[in-house]
Design a protein around this motif. Structure first.
Motif, PDB file in Angstrom:
ATOM      1  N   TYR A  19     -19.564  23.449 -82.015  1.00 26.70           N
ATOM      2  CA  TYR A  19     -19.457  23.727 -83.456  1.00 26.70           C
ATOM      3  C   TYR A  19     -20.128  25.067 -83.712  1.00 26.70           C
ATOM      4  N   ALA A  20     -19.325  26.065 -84.061  1.00 27.83           N
ATOM      5  CA  ALA A  20     -19.828  27.429 -84.202  1.00 27.83           C
ATOM      6  C   ALA A  20     -20.369  27.675 -85.606  1.00 27.83           C
ATOM      7  N   PRO A  21     -21.252  28.639 -85.758  1.00 33.90           N
ATOM      8  CA  PRO A  21     -21.762  28.988 -87.097  1.00 33.90           C
ATOM      9  C   PRO A  21     -20.635  29.493 -88.002  1.00 33.90           C
ATOM     10  N   THR A  22     -20.817  29.326 -89.270  1.00 36.13           N
ATOM     11  CA  THR A  22     -19.818  29.770 -90.244  1.00 36.13           C
ATOM     12  C   THR A  22     -19.945  31.273 -90.478  1.00 36.13           C
ATOM     13  N   MET A  23     -19.045  31.813 -91.300  1.00 33.66           N
ATOM     14  CA  MET A  23     -19.062  33.244 -91.583  1.00 33.66           C
ATOM     15  C   MET A  23     -20.336  33.649 -92.323  1.00 33.66           C
ATOM     16  N   ASP A  24     -20.936  32.717 -93.109  1.00 31.69           N
ATOM     17  CA  ASP A  24     -22.130  33.050 -93.884  1.00 31.69           C
ATOM     18  C   ASP A  24     -23.399  33.043 -93.040  1.00 31.69           C
ATOM     19  N   SER A  25     -23.330  32.584 -91.798  1.00 34.09           N
ATOM     20  CA  SER A  25     -24.529  32.524 -90.961  1.00 34.09           C
ATOM     21  C   SER A  25     -24.977  33.929 -90.575  1.00 34.09           C
ATOM     22  N   THR A  26     -26.207  34.024 -90.149  1.00 33.77           N
ATOM     23  CA  THR A  26     -26.762  35.325 -89.777  1.00 33.77           C
ATOM     24  C   THR A  26     -26.231  35.758 -88.405  1.00 33.77           C
ATOM     25  N   GLU A  27     -26.332  37.066 -88.167  1.00 34.51           N
ATOM     26  CA  GLU A  27     -25.889  37.597 -86.875  1.00 34.51           C
ATOM     27  C   GLU A  27     -26.710  37.001 -85.732  1.00 34.51           C
ATOM     28  N   LYS A  28     -27.966  36.705 -85.993  1.00 35.91           N
ATOM     29  CA  LYS A  28     -28.825  36.152 -84.952  1.00 35.91           C
ATOM     30  C   LYS A  28     -28.329  34.784 -84.518  1.00 35.91           C
ATOM     31  N   LYS A  29     -27.939  33.939 -85.484  1.00 38.44           N
ATOM     32  CA  LYS A  29     -27.438  32.607 -85.150  1.00 38.44           C
ATOM     33  C   LYS A  29     -26.111  32.691 -84.398  1.00 38.44           C
ATOM     34  N   LYS A  30     -25.232  33.603 -84.841  1.00 41.28           N
ATOM     35  CA  LYS A  30     -23.938  33.734 -84.175  1.00 41.28           C
ATOM     36  C   LYS A  30     -24.117  34.214 -82.727  1.00 41.28           C
ATOM     37  N   SER A  31     -24.954  35.222 -82.542  1.00 39.78           N
ATOM     38  CA  SER A  31     -25.172  35.737 -81.190  1.00 39.78           C
ATOM     39  C   SER A  31     -25.799  34.679 -80.298  1.00 39.78           C
ATOM     40  N   ALA A  32     -26.744  33.906 -80.857  1.00 37.79           N
ATOM     41  CA  ALA A  32     -27.398  32.860 -80.070  1.00 37.79           C
ATOM     42  C   ALA A  32     -26.390  31.787 -79.650  1.00 37.79           C
ATOM     43  N   PHE A  33     -25.472  31.422 -80.567  1.00 38.09           N
ATOM     44  CA  PHE A  33     -24.471  30.401 -80.241  1.00 38.09           C
ATOM     45  C   PHE A  33     -23.566  30.865 -79.104  1.00 38.09           C
ATOM     46  N   TYR A  34     -23.036  32.068 -79.209  1.00 34.30           N
ATOM     47  CA  TYR A  34     -22.088  32.529 -78.186  1.00 34.30           C
ATOM     48  C   TYR A  34     -22.788  32.805 -76.858  1.00 34.30           C
ATOM     49  N   GLU A  35     -24.042  33.229 -76.878  1.00 36.25           N
ATOM     50  CA  GLU A  35     -24.775  33.396 -75.629  1.00 36.25           C
ATOM     51  C   GLU A  35     -25.001  32.045 -74.963  1.00 36.25           C
ATOM     52  N   SER A  36     -25.345  31.044 -75.779  1.00 34.08           N
ATOM     53  CA  SER A  36     -25.558  29.705 -75.236  1.00 34.08           C
ATOM     54  C   SER A  36     -24.254  29.130 -74.671  1.00 34.08           C
ATOM     55  N   LEU A  37     -23.150  29.327 -75.400  1.00 37.47           N
ATOM     56  CA  LEU A  37     -21.860  28.826 -74.934  1.00 37.47           C
ATOM     57  C   LEU A  37     -21.437  29.535 -73.647  1.00 37.47           C
ATOM     58  N   LYS A  49     -11.838  21.932 -63.876  1.00 35.44           N
ATOM     59  CA  LYS A  49     -11.012  22.177 -65.051  1.00 35.44           C
ATOM     60  C   LYS A  49     -11.927  22.222 -66.280  1.00 35.44           C
ATOM     61  N   VAL A  50     -11.676  23.145 -67.182  1.00 39.44           N
ATOM     62  CA  VAL A  50     -12.508  23.293 -68.374  1.00 39.44           C
ATOM     63  C   VAL A  50     -11.637  23.102 -69.608  1.00 39.44           C
ATOM     64  N   VAL A  51     -12.093  22.236 -70.514  1.00 38.72           N
ATOM     65  CA  VAL A  51     -11.434  22.044 -71.814  1.00 38.72           C
ATOM     66  C   VAL A  51     -12.505  22.226 -72.883  1.00 38.72           C
ATOM     67  N   LEU A  52     -12.412  23.330 -73.612  1.00 37.30           N
ATOM     68  CA  LEU A  52     -13.374  23.653 -74.664  1.00 37.30           C
ATOM     69  C   LEU A  52     -12.770  23.262 -76.004  1.00 37.30           C
ATOM     70  N   LEU A  53     -13.417  22.320 -76.708  1.00 37.30           N
ATOM     71  CA  LEU A  53     -12.918  21.792 -77.982  1.00 37.30           C
ATOM     72  C   LEU A  53     -13.932  22.089 -79.076  1.00 37.30           C
ATOM     73  N   GLY A  54     -13.454  22.414 -80.268  1.00 39.51           N
ATOM     74  CA  GLY A  54     -14.431  22.575 -81.332  1.00 39.51           C
ATOM     75  C   GLY A  54     -13.934  23.324 -82.548  1.00 39.51           C
ATOM     76  N   ASP A  55     -14.781  23.288 -83.548  1.00 40.89           N
ATOM     77  CA  ASP A  55     -14.586  24.030 -84.792  1.00 40.89           C
ATOM     78  C   ASP A  55     -15.347  25.348 -84.640  1.00 40.89           C
ATOM     79  N   PHE A  56     -14.604  26.445 -84.472  1.00 38.98           N
ATOM     80  CA  PHE A  56     -15.223  27.740 -84.221  1.00 38.98           C
ATOM     81  C   PHE A  56     -15.336  28.591 -85.478  1.00 38.98           C
ATOM     82  N   ASN A  57     -14.806  28.090 -86.614  1.00 32.88           N
ATOM     83  CA  ASN A  57     -14.867  28.858 -87.858  1.00 32.88           C
ATOM     84  C   ASN A  57     -14.408  30.300 -87.625  1.00 32.88           C
ATOM     85  N   ALA A  58     -13.354  30.443 -86.833  1.00 31.68           N
ATOM     86  CA  ALA A  58     -12.877  31.758 -86.433  1.00 31.68           C
ATOM     87  C   ALA A  58     -11.358  31.799 -86.555  1.00 31.68           C
ATOM     88  N   ARG A  59     -10.866  32.924 -87.085  1.00 33.54           N
ATOM     89  CA  ARG A  59      -9.417  33.154 -87.136  1.00 33.54           C
ATOM     90  C   ARG A  59      -9.079  34.238 -86.113  1.00 33.54           C
TER      91      ARG A  59
END
Length: 543
Positions: A19-37, A49-59
């Protein structure tokens, strides 16, 4: 969250729920999420085999020409979170399978904006790019009531699982020196000059280490060459690929207007077409040259070059470790430990077989006169002659020194080896490297592969040990061969061979056929006779 599922053939599938941060989240939270992922995906075994599922709040948009991780059926425009997701998928070689399938109308979107009431695609199923054919369908279920502003997403998978390939165990083989550089006269002279600094010593370990260091510094190791039709040094293709990459990077800029993007896409399309045309020309030229070289090698009866070029055209055979039958034939061994133990058992039974010998019979064998020359120390001329007779192009032994180093090492190396062999001759001992070969088994091409008896054992000996063996063989041929071998013996003696016996047998057949005489020929095949000789009895019978 991650879940690792066991599939079959020792393979696994790792499911990741995110579950990724929304557009209103800070850059720090977004960077931390994608680094962790990124860290989570990087730690997954490459065979999973890898299946990544989730709400990424991304278009992610529809620009599949720019992003290889996108399918042809995305919707909407890309936003900042979408760029982050696209960059992550491109870096980790992932594919957004939610954009892979075409659906009717708006049945692609997964989330409705609370104010504008417009539907967007922000929930994804992502897999490795190599596994995108395993995904058969990804679709949102718009009719499912899940008490959420998101639509339930369902994916259908059919995993294609191949058995793991067993790799050959080549860890015991030393790295090969690049002896092809010795064709250069300057490099050959440099090697001889460096070898001249080696001091005479009675320790083979010291001489070996000095030779290895000098050879590594002068020649270096062989580099793995990708023998293919693509030529990276071609200036035209290098320029075209650089232009294509530059245009692609320019297209990724977010501050470009629609007209500028259209112009860059047009230039990128033309550059790709030119690059593909040039690549096809390179491929045709490579195959034409390879075919001409193969024909030339065949016309000149150069079997070694013909085999090398043919292997280059068809590709080398992959050496696989096949399962082996146990000694009683009832069990099939498949693990590396069991296979290694079975080979050890097989060669131990073959080479150390007990046999009964009647010593009285050996005592009744007429004794030949003692040849005192056999016990004399080797001369420098004998050492040089043995070095010249070394076969080139052979794999080195455990010490990693090929025969080319001794052949092209110069007079100082020959003199050093002469002093060493004389010292070992007085001490009545041999270095361990000269006695312990690397054993490898080659399939004979007939019978079952899981039976050890259908393989021929090959011993990779040290080139330095072959020098001493060559000296002894030359002395045997000079002083012993003519005294003990009968005229009917053609093998293992100079100026004669198996072809002489074949010629004799054919002459007998032709003459008997002309004279209408009966002819009885008996062919005896002694299975592994040389390997099963009682060496202690052979040694006793020689005194």
């Amino acid at each position: 969250m991650t879940l690792r599922l066991h599939l079959s053939n020792g393979r696994f599938a790792t499911l990741i729920s995110a579950y990724a941060p929304t557009m209103d989240s800070t850059e720090k939270k977004k960077s931390a999420f994608y680094e962790s992922l990124k860290e989570v995906i990087a730690n997954i075994p490459i065979s999973d085999k890898v299946v990544l599922l989730g709400d990424f709040n991304a278009r992610v948009g529809t620009d599949w020409e720019t992003w290889n991780c996108l399918g042809h059926h995305g919707i909407g425009k890309v936003n900042e979170n979408g760029l982050r997701l696209l960059q992550l998928c491109t870096e980790l070689n992932l594919f957004i399978s939610s954009t892979q399938f075409k659906h009717k109308g708006d049945h692609v979107a997964t989330w409705m904006h609370p104010r504008s009431k417009q539907w967007h695609l922000i929930d994804y199923m992502i897999v490795r790019s190599r596994d995108k054919s395993d995904v058969h369908k990804v679709s949102p279920l718009r009719g499912a009531d899940c008490w959420s502003d998101h639509a339930l997403v369902r994916g259908k998978f059919q995993f294609s699982i191949h058995p793991k390939c067993r790799q050959s165990n080549t860890s015991s083989l030393p790295r090969q020196l690049d002896v092809s550089k010795l064709k250069n006269h300057d490099i050959k002279t440099t090697l001889q000059q460096n070898i001249s600094s080696i001091e005479h010593t009675s320790s083979w370990d010291d001489i070996r280490d000095q030779l290895l260091d000098i050879s590594k510094e002068t020649l270096g190791f062989k580099k793995a060459q990708h023998r293919d039709w693509f030529d990276e040094s071609d200036p035209e293709i290098s320029q075209l690929l650089s232009q294509k990459n530059a245009l692609r990077q320019a297209l990724l800029q977010t501050n470009l207007g629609p007209e500028k993007q259209k112009e860059i896409r047009s230039q990128l399309k033309r550059t790709k077409a030119k690059a593909q045309s040039r690549i096809r020309q390179m491929k045709d030229q490579w195959w034409s040259k390879l075919a001409a070289d193969i024909q030339s090698a065949a016309d000149m009866n150069n079997s070694k070059e013909l085999y090398s070029l043919t292997k280059q055209a068809y590709g080398p055979k992959v050496a696989k470790i096949v399962p082996l039958r146990s000694s009683n034939g009832n069990e099939l061994l498949s693990t590396m430990e069991d296979i290694s133990g079975r080979w050890q058992e097989h060669f131990n039974e073959l080479l150390n077989r007990d046999s009964n010998v009647n010593l009285e019979t050996l005592a009744n064998i007429p004794q030949k006169p003692i040849v005192n020359e056999m016990a004399a120390k080797p001369t420098l001329e004998e050492v040089k002659s043995a070095i010249k007779k070394l076969n080139l192009g052979k794999a080195p032994g455990k010490d990693g020194l090929p025969a080319e180093i001794f052949v092209h090492g110069g007079d100082h190396l020959a003199l050093t080896m002469h002093h060493l062999i004389c010292d070992l001759w007085d001490q009545d001992r041999l270095p361990k490297d000269w006695c312990d070969p690397i054993m490898t088994a080659i399939f004979k091409g007939k019978g079952l592969r899981e039976v050890c008896g259908n393989y021929r054992g090959i011993a990779l000996l040290s080139a330095a040990g072959k020098i001493l063996a060559g000296i002894l063989l030359a002395r045997l041929n000079k002083y012993i061969t003519d005294r003990i071998l009968p005229e009917s013996q053609c093998g293992f003696r100079p100026n004669r061979g198996t072809m002489d016996m074949i010629f004799t047998a054919r002459q007998l057949q032709e003459k008997c056929k002309e004279q209408y005489l009966d002819l009885v020929q008996v062919f005896i095949d002694l299975t592994k006779a040389f390997d099963t000789v009682n060496r202690e009895a052979l040694l006793c019978g020689s005194f």
